[in-house]
Design an enzyme around this catalytic site. Structure first.
Site, PDB file in Angstrom:
ATOM      1  N   ASP A 235      12.838 -30.215  31.329  1.00 13.25           N
ATOM      2  CA  ASP A 235      11.690 -30.816  30.368  1.00 13.25           C
ATOM      3  C   ASP A 235      10.574 -31.369  30.987  1.00 13.25           C
ATOM      4  OD1 ASP A 235      11.305 -31.462  27.442  1.00 13.25           O
ATOM      5  OD2 ASP A 235      10.518 -33.347  28.617  1.00 13.25           O
TER       6      ASP A 235
ATOM      7  N   GLU B  89       7.876 -28.005  25.781  1.00 15.44           N
ATOM      8  CA  GLU B  89       7.922 -28.066  27.059  1.00 15.44           C
ATOM      9  C   GLU B  89       9.272 -27.864  27.538  1.00 15.44           C
ATOM     10  OE1 GLU B  89       7.954 -32.212  25.273  1.00 15.44           O
ATOM     11  OE2 GLU B  89       7.232 -30.348  24.611  1.00 15.44           O
TER      12      GLU B  89
END
Length: 318
Positions: A185, A228
């Site tokens: 992430d 993301e």
């Protein structure tokens, strides 16, 4: 067209060959059924004009063999059966064996010419259909690939991840091999978008995806999980090896030096990684391993981000 004439009578072969060449087609000849069958297997033949009775394979058997070939390996061969037998039952038997048309001997050049004109139309139509089918298969393949590819990063998407993970997990169970999953992430990425704008954020995602694609080994695969978040599957890899690979990934992302002023204390774009491993002998599902990687990612973020964590303990691997 390429026309094969199979007949044991030299006169018949000469008559048909003359008509074929007059129409501008290529002509091959065989004086028995066995030789004709060899040519049919080794040379693309558009039209077969075969005698009913001849040495070796007879005409009906040649027709049956031609029709029995796999359609994806050979183009369509238009087959004309030449026979002295004019009885309707005999002609029908020849057609049922796979012939498209028939000629009654002795052959009339005019009849041969009309049959070849019809054969050319049919073979052209079959060629067009085959071309359309090939184009459709390619289009379907492209659409299937697009359906499994994230359009922004060109990595596999969730659909491909689900399919690949099922295969990797089944193979690991069958061969008693491990595999690891890394969930990645980008740190404070919402703040990145708020600061630099979404177009810049998309470019950052593309840069990271390019690193993931270039950094992986032969059996590793990377996916965009959403937003993301990214997933890496390390096939045949225990936890230490996956952690080492992920650590190299962290350093490579750092080396991009993408400015991120709201990612304290680093000031550049970084990622956090959670890793979980399937070990041979346990009965955990692929979904469980994925969930463990997600929990480990949460641990990495709790401990300050830009680092690796595993579900096995609360310590963070720097």
């Amino acid at each position: 067209m390429r026309v094969l004439v199979a007949d044991d009578e030299a006169t018949t072969r000469l008559v048909v060959k003359a008509v074929v060449q007059k129409l501008g087609h290529e002509c091959l000849v065989a004086n028995d059924g066995d030789r004709a069958w060899v040519l049919l297997q080794t040379t693309p033949i558009d039209v077969l004009i075969t005698d009913w009775m001849m040495p070796g394979l007879d005409g009906p058997e040649l027709c049956r063999r031609v029709r029995g070939r796999p359609s994806d390996a050979y183009a369509y061969t238009y087959t004309i059966l030449a026979t002295v037998m004019s009885d309707r039952a005999d002609i029908l038997a020849g057609m049922e064996a796979g012939a498209d048309d028939y000629l009654i001997k002795p052959l009339d050049p005019f009849d041969v010419q009309t049959r070849l004109i019809a054969a050319e139309r049919v073979t052209e139509l079959h060629t067009e259909i085959a071309d359309y089918r090939l184009q459709l298969e390619r289009l379907n393949g492209d659409l299937a690939e697009q359906a499994r590819t994230d359009p922004l990063t060109q990595l596999g998407n969730r659909l491909r991840l689900r399919e690949d993970l099922q295969i990797v997990h089944a193979r690991a169970q069958r061969h008693a091999r491990p595999y690891s999953i890394a969930m990645c992430d980008l740190d404070h990425f919402k703040a990145y978008n708020d600061t630099y704008g979404h177009p810049q954020g998309d470019q950052a995602l593309q840069h990271v995806a390019a690193v993931l694609a270039a950094d992986q080994r032969a059996d590793d695969t990377a996916y965009r999980y959403g937003g993301e978040e990214f997933i890496i599957i390390y096939a045949d890899e225990h936890l230490p090896g996956a952690a080492a690979a992920a650590n190299h990934l962290l350093r490579t992302i750092e080396a991009l030096a993408i400015p991120h002023t709201r990612n304290d204390p680093h000031g550049i774009l970084t990622i956090s990684v959670g890793i979980a491993t399937y070990e041979p002998g346990n009965d955990q599902s692929a979904a469980t391993i994925l969930e463990q990687a997600d929990q480990a990612l949460y641990t990495a973020k709790q401990h300050g981000r830009n680092q690796i964590a595993t579900p096995h303990d609360a310590n963070v691997t720097h």
